[in-house]
Design a protein around this motif. Sequence first.
Motif, mmCIF file in Angstrom:
data_model
loop_
_atom_site.group_PDB
_atom_site.id
_atom_site.type_symbol
_atom_site.label_atom_id
_atom_site.label_comp_id
_atom_site.label_asym_id
_atom_site.label_seq_id
_atom_site.Cartn_x
_atom_site.Cartn_y
_atom_site.Cartn_z
ATOM 1 N N VAL A 243 13.210 2.889 -4.433
ATOM 2 C CA VAL A 243 12.630 2.243 -3.252
ATOM 3 C C VAL A 243 13.307 2.785 -1.994
ATOM 4 N N VAL A 244 14.595 3.056 -2.098
ATOM 5 C CA VAL A 244 15.370 3.577 -0.981
ATOM 6 C C VAL A 244 15.639 5.073 -1.109
ATOM 7 N N LEU A 245 15.743 5.597 -2.330
ATOM 8 C CA LEU A 245 16.244 6.954 -2.545
ATOM 9 C C LEU A 245 15.160 8.027 -2.628
ATOM 10 N N LYS A 246 13.891 7.633 -2.619
ATOM 11 C CA LYS A 246 12.819 8.633 -2.675
ATOM 12 C C LYS A 246 12.859 9.542 -1.448
ATOM 13 N N PHE B 26 0.816 -1.208 0.000
ATOM 14 C CA PHE B 26 0.000 0.000 0.000
ATOM 15 C C PHE B 26 0.855 1.266 0.000
ATOM 16 N N LEU B 27 1.977 1.206 0.726
ATOM 17 C CA LEU B 27 2.733 2.418 0.986
ATOM 18 C C LEU B 27 3.910 2.638 0.053
ATOM 19 N N SER B 28 4.354 1.602 -0.649
ATOM 20 C CA SER B 28 5.624 1.682 -1.379
ATOM 21 C C SER B 28 5.582 2.673 -2.543
ATOM 22 N N ASP B 29 4.418 2.915 -3.127
ATOM 23 C CA ASP B 29 4.349 3.863 -4.242
ATOM 24 C C ASP B 29 4.645 5.295 -3.801
ATOM 25 N N GLY B 30 4.236 5.635 -2.592
ATOM 26 C CA GLY B 30 4.373 7.021 -2.162
ATOM 27 C C GLY B 30 5.463 7.282 -1.147
ATOM 28 N N TYR B 31 5.998 6.218 -0.525
ATOM 29 C CA TYR B 31 6.949 6.404 0.561
ATOM 30 C C TYR B 31 8.178 5.531 0.358
ATOM 31 N N PRO B 32 9.362 6.051 0.730
ATOM 32 C CA PRO B 32 10.583 5.245 0.616
ATOM 33 C C PRO B 32 10.631 4.167 1.701
#
Length: 320
Positions: free
Chosen positions: A217-220, A32-38
């Motif tokens: 995934v990490v750098l956002k 749910f969260l991976s699209d908007g949050y690192p």
Amino acid sequence: MSATVVQSNVLGILAAIGAAVAFSVIDVTFKFLSDGYPLYQVVFIRSVVALVLLLAVIIPLEGGVKILRTQNIRLHGLRVAAVVFANITFFSGLAVLPLAEAVAIAFATPLIVTLLSVLFLKERVGPWRWGAVMVGFSGILVIVKPGMAAFQPYALLPFLGSCGYATLHILTRRAGGSDKAATLSFYPTLGFLIVSALAGLVFGHGQWATGVPLWDVVLKPWAWPEGIEWVIFAVAGVSGAVGGYLVGQAYRLCEAGLVAPFEYVAMPLAVVWGVLVFAEWPEPSVWLGSALIIGAGLVSLWRETRTPGPPPRPRPRSSG
């Protein structure tokens, strides 16, 4: 087999099943969260919630902060390294691979745990338990029906994650003879908090973002949650605390080779989440594979409770 050992094994298996439920909730919340949050932000907020729950509820119930004193601090450092590595690689793979493929590859963990338990813990794994692990894995293959796409280079990420989780479980088993389950859960949670906070300080402003999904995934950049997303973060944190506690309990009460097949319970749970959350009704192959997975775990439990003379292994210290 004595009644005490049987009871310990049953409790350990129930803890492993509970941990599988909790970790499956974490997987769903991450999707749910991976699209908007690192990843570091999800891990940081989850770790804050989990640490508060541990310190406020679970640790007091197990004897208070005195249980955090340990003679295995170096071992816990290795556990932190293993679980951080596992999370980064698995969730990075989950972000760029189809969910079913990533989860199926990650389920190499029980196979690796069983192998490592023989090599490093000197546990005796008999044919019944080897068979249960293999049947459970075959059930996953029936569900996923992997093709060549499952072996693309990105598929190495969840496999590396499974190696990290297997190492964590073996190290937990090594520490479990002297440390309580809450202690085993506390140090990885603290490690997650420190590592994710450092990552947030480095990457939080988004200056390292590349536009490439795998790296971002990490750098956002950090983004403050809104509305219901705070609840999802909280659910992830509670699940992390409960899952970490239960998996520590499972691997301190039982041999690693016995606990490992019950991690396959997470695959039928994926079916439930698919129906309830994503309205994805399973194909017949999913029902067949789930039956193999559950059957393998039940056979392993039945065999363990009927086999006399268990091999020697470190036992948890008594409470107090």
